[in-house]
Scaffold this active site. Sequence first.
Site, short mmCIF file in Angstrom:
data_model
loop_
_atom_site.label_atom_id
_atom_site.label_comp_id
_atom_site.label_asym_id
_atom_site.label_seq_id
_atom_site.Cartn_x
_atom_site.Cartn_y
_atom_site.Cartn_z
CG HIS A 142 -0.30 0.07 2.54
ND1 HIS A 142 -0.02 1.25 3.18
CD2 HIS A 142 0.12 -0.91 3.38
CE1 HIS A 142 0.54 1.00 4.36
NE2 HIS A 142 0.65 -0.30 4.50
CG ASP A 169 -2.62 4.18 3.06
OD1 ASP A 169 -2.23 3.07 2.64
OD2 ASP A 169 -3.31 4.32 4.09
CG ASP A 195 3.27 0.48 7.60
OD1 ASP A 195 2.84 -0.16 6.62
OD2 ASP A 195 2.67 0.57 8.69
CD GLU A 240 -2.47 -1.67 5.61
OE1 GLU A 240 -2.36 -2.72 6.27
OE2 GLU A 240 -1.97 -0.57 5.99
CG HIS A 292 1.93 3.61 12.35
ND1 HIS A 292 0.66 3.15 12.64
CD2 HIS A 292 2.24 3.08 11.15
CE1 HIS A 292 0.25 2.37 11.66
NE2 HIS A 292 1.20 2.31 10.74
#
EC number: 3.4.11.4
Length: 429
Positions: free
Chosen positions: A78, A80, A141, A175, A384
Amino acid sequence: MQHIIDRFISYVTIDTESDPNSTTTPSTEKQWNLANKLVEELKSIGLKEVTIDKHSYVMATLPSNVKEKVPTIGFVSHFDTTPDFTGKDVKPQIVKNYDGGDIVLNKKEKIILSPNYFKDLLQYKGQTLITTNGLTLLGADDKAGITEIVTAMEYLIQNPEIKHGKIRVCFTPDEEIGRGADLFDVKKFGADWAYTMDGSQIGELEYENFNAAGVKITFKGKSVHPGYAKGKMINSMLIANDFINELPKNEIPQETKGYEGFFHVTDIQGSIEETKLELIIRDHDMKKFIKRKELVHKICKKINKQFEKQFGEDIVICEIKDQYYNMKEKVVPVMFIVDLAEKAMKNLGIKPIIKPIRGGTDGCRLSYMGLPCPNIFAGGHNFHGKYEYVPVESMQKAVDVIVKIAELTATTDFSKTEKKKEKKGKKKK
């Protein structure tokens, strides 16, 4: 390795943060910037059937170079990034020949990436790390996964002596807000099985994930002047607090690991008259997952009974929605696809780390949509947030794994696998 570094940086410097409050797909217009770039890049390296649909799902094909009929496999990532931490103006830093000490991410803000806290850093001593500048996330990520897939496809095109069957790739939006598989066209993708390149440290191979549910609860109250409130005021915030205190104290994210499930309060906003609380429920075991949902309903019912005379109606309104399920149920019947990835890693000298995902991926949703889809490491750590980093050597190894899986798929006799499945089926009968 410089080629991988350059490609990765070209992706992470494009802001693709998704938005859970949006009703569109993709949830943010800026995701199109990377999606469109990927379309052009896939065409430029020589992939065929490169498409992008109205929701920004990018698909492409590497045609088979063998005469034999072999399974069509897929690789998915993904583009995003999470809305949990800003992905705007990402300025990656390259740390060559990491010496095992503290890494200053931002001198001015005194932000340090230290192995004293993040012990995993020590296993990458002597390697090249890509970090943040301490003010944004990095975006490994899952832009590391995209980098690895694109690079692996490019390598296979440039080295036609490596045998492989038809390979499909797909890059998805949203995602990070749980919608990556919502509009994924499994039939159009046309793979027999696939792998998401969306794991963390080198060696990770996952085919189990949480069963997941989201909970929204509204607590009602009655506001009365505090000087004359005795027997009249009902403070909805205090009722919400009572609800939280009824949940098992140690069954929270910071107290659990491995297969242990949890309740996690994610948001609470309130006043005396009304408080809204959101939480998530997670468990690998379906029976325990169901019991967790039942416990939430039980607590709400208890509070409603407690206030039924005073309030006159339900004071607590609870809504629970399942989000995704454990892909193990769909992958175990075709366990050879996990065995194949494990064999690829071992052939490359990588120690497989087979463990449950304490979360979910597009793969778990896709598995229930008819596309079995285990998860393979992409190499990053501390996703994150500002301490995110990725070793370049791990990304290179992920590229090697993709190539090796493609090669093994083209050279494995899957008819033997089918015969084993048939024998097992007969024994069960």
